[in-house]
Design an enzyme around this catalytic site. Sequence first.
Site, mmCIF file in Angstrom:
data_model
loop_
_atom_site.group_PDB
_atom_site.id
_atom_site.type_symbol
_atom_site.label_atom_id
_atom_site.label_comp_id
_atom_site.label_asym_id
_atom_site.label_seq_id
_atom_site.Cartn_x
_atom_site.Cartn_y
_atom_site.Cartn_z
ATOM 1 N N TYR A 94 -12.055 6.975 4.211
ATOM 2 C CA TYR A 94 -12.062 7.374 2.804
ATOM 3 C C TYR A 94 -13.227 8.299 2.480
ATOM 4 O O TYR A 94 -13.326 8.801 1.362
ATOM 5 C CB TYR A 94 -12.153 6.141 1.888
ATOM 6 C CG TYR A 94 -11.126 5.092 2.163
ATOM 7 C CD1 TYR A 94 -9.832 5.437 2.561
ATOM 8 C CD2 TYR A 94 -11.424 3.746 2.048
ATOM 9 C CE1 TYR A 94 -8.889 4.466 2.804
ATOM 10 C CE2 TYR A 94 -10.482 2.765 2.293
ATOM 11 C CZ TYR A 94 -9.221 3.131 2.684
ATOM 12 O OH TYR A 94 -8.278 2.171 2.937
ATOM 13 N N CYS A 141 -4.900 -7.356 -3.731
ATOM 14 C CA CYS A 141 -5.429 -7.108 -2.386
ATOM 15 C C CYS A 141 -6.424 -8.219 -2.069
ATOM 16 O O CYS A 141 -6.878 -8.934 -2.962
ATOM 17 C CB CYS A 141 -6.105 -5.737 -2.358
ATOM 18 S SG CYS A 141 -6.719 -5.216 -0.728
ATOM 19 N N HIS A 142 -6.781 -8.376 -0.798
ATOM 20 C CA HIS A 142 -7.708 -9.435 -0.414
ATOM 21 C C HIS A 142 -9.034 -8.900 0.119
ATOM 22 O O HIS A 142 -9.830 -9.642 0.684
ATOM 23 C CB HIS A 142 -7.066 -10.362 0.635
ATOM 24 C CG HIS A 142 -6.331 -9.629 1.716
ATOM 25 N ND1 HIS A 142 -5.022 -9.899 2.033
ATOM 26 C CD2 HIS A 142 -6.707 -8.625 2.531
ATOM 27 C CE1 HIS A 142 -4.626 -9.102 3.008
ATOM 28 N NE2 HIS A 142 -5.644 -8.323 3.322
ATOM 29 N N HIS A 160 -9.875 -0.760 -2.083
ATOM 30 C CA HIS A 160 -10.467 -0.386 -0.803
ATOM 31 C C HIS A 160 -11.775 0.394 -0.954
ATOM 32 O O HIS A 160 -12.354 0.802 0.046
ATOM 33 C CB HIS A 160 -9.482 0.392 0.082
ATOM 34 C CG HIS A 160 -8.349 -0.441 0.578
ATOM 35 N ND1 HIS A 160 -7.281 0.082 1.291
ATOM 36 C CD2 HIS A 160 -8.097 -1.769 0.470
ATOM 37 C CE1 HIS A 160 -6.438 -0.884 1.589
ATOM 38 N NE2 HIS A 160 -6.907 -2.019 1.086
ATOM 39 N N ASN A 212 0.835 -1.201 0.000
ATOM 40 C CA ASN A 212 0.000 0.000 0.000
ATOM 41 C C ASN A 212 0.870 1.251 0.000
ATOM 42 O O ASN A 212 2.044 1.184 0.393
ATOM 43 C CB ASN A 212 -0.919 -0.015 1.231
ATOM 44 C CG ASN A 212 -2.064 -0.984 1.065
ATOM 45 O OD1 ASN A 212 -2.662 -1.057 -0.003
ATOM 46 N ND2 ASN A 212 -2.370 -1.732 2.108
#
Length: 488
Positions: free
Chosen positions: A258, A170-171, A201, A149
């Site tokens: 975010y 990413c997971h 994300h 990241n």
Amino acid sequence: MSFKIAIIGAGSVGFTKKLFTDILCVPEFTDIEFALTDVSEHNLQMIKAILDRIVEANRLPTRVTATTDRRKALEGARYVISCVRVGGLEAYADDIRIPLKYGIDQCVGDTICAGGILYGQRNIPVILDFCKDISEVAETNVKFLNYANPMAMNTWAAIEYGKVDTVGLCHGVQHGAEQIAEVLGAKSTQELDYVCSGINHQTWFIDLRLNGRPIGKDELVAAFEAHPVYSQQEKLRIDVLKRFGVYSTESNGHLSEYLPWYRKRPDEITRWIDMSDWIHGETGGYLRYSTETRNWFETEYPQFLEAASKPINREKRSNEHASHILEALETNRVYRGHFNVKNNGVITNLPQDAIIESPGFVDRFGINMAAGITLPEACAATCIASINVQRMSVHAAISGDIDLLKLAVLHDPLVGAVSTPEEVWQMVDEMVVAQAAWLPQYAHAVPAARERLSTSQVKTREWAGAARRSVRSIEELRAEKAALKQAG
């Protein structure tokens, strides 16, 4: 098959072990070489000893090398995996601490927001160094798999400026699918079929089916609100589901930072988060978790080494994308996953230059994205706000333009909801000065920033945040693990 995989930042011991064992679950991959590299000789030797133990216990011909000479590790590599954290926990602590002085309370701070943007400034020059070495000494058609990241910024820089064939991994999508399967009463995620698309994300389950039956907003909201655990841990995420109509992949704590609406005031933060685990919104939660994990590993290393003596269980192969991508590319067994790549028309209502995360299929011809996806308008609007910040952040990191960096931070959704322009300008000066050792592109700007700080009239405060917990000692961690074991 015989080829070489280089892992940069291999000192991320737990994650490197997971990737290693996943890859060795592919029967054709036992006779390959893993070249580990890291800036920490200490961490390298620890992880090499663990991987050597796995190889020995499973009687494999796999070769493991370790070196602090990155270029040597990259020589002849067909695949390069990055797990780096530039600046380590020392710089990361400033990503959380300094913004708190200006009222910006982050849970993770590694994607956007003030911490994520500065994290990108540290990473991108190093990513470009990786790309230079990869281009010069790795195999001609090398593929760069970035796990580090800030995912979108790192991948953007590697593709646009590093000119290396890169995919970001990413997971978050997998974890979101696991939650949905659980609340809907499915036996496993195999019963779900979904299209999840957006940016890293901030990906959204825009089409969701359980055993072929479409699942709508109302059914999903009811399922989450009825769940005894997620109804408390994912309050903010459920609220976004109600308003947007689709579920976000990202955790309660990540998603909260975010957006401009949920962490703007201390009383609002405590209303929306849950303190049962760091990932649900705790102030600086991931920093605390990362610190405890490092301390635990250092202290309990003999146990980790002993555990490496067990046979590899292929049934426990994780859902991390890396091993499945390599398997598809090398054996032509098709794999469907969600990948971070340049948009180029994949998502119709996001900018073409953005790094998006969306479904794709992998076979021997490469990663092939499912194109023509259109996000719901609210999801697109939220993603675009972040993309604009990412774009400015990448350009600032490349150019060393501190004024552009300040504009990127100013336009961050949460920063803009909390701080004034004067506060943002001073905060960025303070962060650049504090992290100068990892920001070579801003060396020319540091003296002036330091001078401005010496005469600034902008007031700050010493604030631990709305929901901060102290780092637990090894003894406390042992007691907690023993209690959980006894209860289980």
